[in-house]
Scaffold this motif. Structure first.
Motif, PDB file in Angstrom:
ATOM      1  N   GLU A   8     -13.802   3.133 -10.286  1.00  0.00           N
ATOM      2  CA  GLU A   8     -13.698   2.122  -9.217  1.00  0.00           C
ATOM      3  C   GLU A   8     -12.355   1.413  -9.268  1.00  0.00           C
ATOM      4  N   LEU A  45      -9.560   1.406  -6.273  1.00  0.00           N
ATOM      5  CA  LEU A  45      -9.465   0.065  -5.687  1.00  0.00           C
ATOM      6  C   LEU A  45      -8.463  -0.055  -4.520  1.00  0.00           C
ATOM      7  N   PRO A  46      -7.264   0.551  -4.628  1.00  0.00           N
ATOM      8  CA  PRO A  46      -6.341   0.442  -3.477  1.00  0.00           C
ATOM      9  C   PRO A  46      -6.943   1.004  -2.192  1.00  0.00           C
ATOM     10  N   THR A  97     -10.193   1.090  -1.555  1.00  0.00           N
ATOM     11  CA  THR A  97     -11.279   0.184  -1.188  1.00  0.00           C
ATOM     12  C   THR A  97     -10.741  -1.020  -0.426  1.00  0.00           C
ATOM     13  N   VAL A  98      -9.695  -1.653  -0.980  1.00  0.00           N
ATOM     14  CA  VAL A  98      -9.211  -2.892  -0.351  1.00  0.00           C
ATOM     15  C   VAL A  98      -8.514  -2.624   0.979  1.00  0.00           C
ATOM     16  N   ARG A 146       0.828  -1.212   0.000  1.00  0.00           N
ATOM     17  CA  ARG A 146       0.000   0.000   0.000  1.00  0.00           C
ATOM     18  C   ARG A 146       0.861   1.261   0.000  1.00  0.00           C
TER      19      ARG A 146
END
Lengths: 223, 296
Positions: free
Chosen positions: A97, A101-102, A104-105, A78
């Motif tokens: 989206e 995504l980074p 979100t996860v 990350r």
């Protein structure tokens, strides 16, 4: 940030990388070059823990990558934004989206404004609702860069980011990366495009590393 | 990964995995079919249990002695039998049925206007056993010597194998449910493995951008758990409906008309959908983490 100590990597069929020692200091700008198959992508994979060194030691953010648990590797990634050669998106999700995504996860809040601003910065705001297969090569590369930096990473690794784009687009991507470096990000770009390197060196204090005969060399005036 | 969170939250985790289409539908169908069969296995098990209990209760009850003798000897033989029974270890009590009681027993077959006095109806003696029971063979020998018209009908003895059979049937029902559970787990594991293999590239991308294994697993676990739950709810509902429309159990009915649920027994099938969801949760989680451990 990233430190290689006498690192070697063996694919099983022989040694691909050998005796590699290197330190990527915070805020530095590096190019990694070498012929196709020299091991540039493997070198990058060693940096973010997709591959583990068969000898020597790779330290990322002062931690030996080999000793990290799977969750620690995830947390380490990350802090590293990676622009892959083939971009690698989730084709069923729209671009916005994918870029988010980074966030979100990792469980961080995603605001539409942040994603819009970022897409605007890479010139893709109007394509936010499009799916990755609908984008051109250059658009995908810029989207990959946007996804790589959305977490505000300390390090950005780019694997042939201009490989599938024309000259104008490659210059645009280069400008984005230079801009990120001026913001204090550590940049490492693997490329075999010497024109790109020459152009960058005219604008930023970049070091050029070359993989030759499995070893890492500092390239000089021969570029 | 808590089950409630899995059901209620983190829809986004489910979105990162593309729709799995046929695999997901097959999972729902499999869970539904298994739940439907499980309802019947449960009904079989519960009905067998009731049957075993009923027969076991009857087993503990009684034996009957039937005396067939010429009218002049009937009373003598009855007294002799009662005397023998009073001396037989294991006999708690023995009562000769009155004419009225015998008439009541025969009414269902011959109607209410039975001229009992004109028919050679045998005298019946109801024998209640103690917990240990009596030596039936010894009693028979003594009866044949002292009351030749008396026949011991220890009907409880022939019921014993039936009770054993009913108990086995109950066990088979439970084993069937266990096997259905195992088969469901195996099939969901296979389906989850197929979905994981089909989404290898998605998983790789998620790992590279910093997703933890638990996040990726949750995307698959949530999908398969909800599919299995939905399928099992439908299968259980259909199974219960099928049981409900079966002919009602009646005292004179055979075993098949007793196949069903009674009273609080109707609540048991409601455990099947959560059980299916738990099985799917565990099977998918196991498959997902095993696959993820093999990736960098």
């Amino acid at each position: 940030m990233i430190e290689f100590q006498n690192v070697a990597y063996n694919y099983g069929g022989g040694e691909l990388l050998s005796e590699m020692t290197l330190t990527l200091a915070p805020g530095s700008f590096h190019f990694l070059t070498g012929p196709s198959g020299a091991g540039k992508t493997t070198f990058l994979k060693l940096c973010y823990g997709e591959l583990l060194a068969t000898a020597g030691r790779v330290n990322v953010f002062e931690a030996d990558v080999k000793t990290l648990s799977r969750d620690e590797v995830a947390r380490m990634r990350r802090r590293i934004g990676v622009v892959h050669q083939d971009c690698q998106f989730l084709d069923h999700l729209p671009l916005a989206e994918n870029v988010a995504l980074p966030l979100t996860v990792s469980g961080r809040a995603v605001t539409d404004t942040d994603v819009e601003d970022l897409l605007n910065w890479v010139g893709l705001k109007s394509l936010a609702g499009h799916r990755p297969p609908e984008l051109s090569g250059g658009e995908r590369q810029r989207a990959a860069l946007a996804r790589a930096i959305i977490m505000g990473p300390d390090v950005i690794l780019a694997d042939e980011p201009t490989g599938n784009v024309d000259w104008d687009m490659s210059q645009r991507l280069l400008q984005l990366l230079i801009e990120l470096n001026r913001m204090g990000k550590t940049i490492l770009i693997a490329t075999h495009d010497l024109n790109l390197i020459r152009n960058a060196k005219a604008q930023v204090a970049a070091r050029v590393l070359r993989i030759r005969n499995r070893r890492l060399h500092l390239a000089g005036s021969d570029l | 990964m808590k089950l409630p969170k899995l059901i209620t939250g983190d829809m986004q985790a489910g979105r990162v995995v593309p729709p799995t289409g046929v695999i997901a539908r097959l999972t729902g169908f499999t869970a539904g079919a298994m739940a439907f069969l499980a309802v019947f296995a449960l009904a079989l098990s519960l009905a067998s249990g009731r049957l075993a209990d009923r027969w076991a209760a009857a087993l503990a009850d009684s034996a009957t002695i039937r005396i067939s003798a010429p009218p002049g000897q009937m009373e003598t033989q009855t007294r002799a039998v009662l005397k023998i029974l009073s001396e037989t270890p294991g006999v708690a009590s023995a009562n000769a049925l009155t004419k009225e009681a015998e008439k009541k027993l025969l009414t269902p077959w011959f109607g209410p206007g039975l001229p009992l006095g004109e028919l050679p109806i045998p005298q019946l003696i109801d024998v209640q056993e103690t917990g240990k029971g009596f030596d039936a063979e010894g009693l028979r020998q003594r009866l044949s010597a002292e009351a030749p018209g008396a026949v011991l009908d220890d009907h409880a003895r022939w019921r014993r194998p039936l009770v054993r059979a009913a108990e086995r049937l109950r066990l088979l029902g439970l084993i069937s449910i266990a096997l259905l559970t195992g088969a469901t787990a195996a099939m969901i594991t296979l389906a989850a493995n197929a979905a994981l293999a089909a989404n290898a590239q998605v998983i790789r991308v998620l790992r590279l951008i910093g997703a933890r294994d638990s996040y990726i697993a949750r995307a698959f676990v949530r999908r398969f758990t909800l599919r299995a739950l939905g399928g099992a709810v439908a299968g259980t509902g259909l199974g219960m409906l099928a049981i409900a429309v079966m002919p009602a159990a009646a005292p004179e009915g055979g075993f098949l008309t007793g196949l069903g649920f009674a009273g609080i027994g109707w609540l048991w099938p409601l455990l099947i959908p959560p059980l299916a969801a738990i099985v799917a949760f565990a099977a998918t989680r196991f498959a997902a983490f095993r696959t993820l451990r093999g990736l960098s």
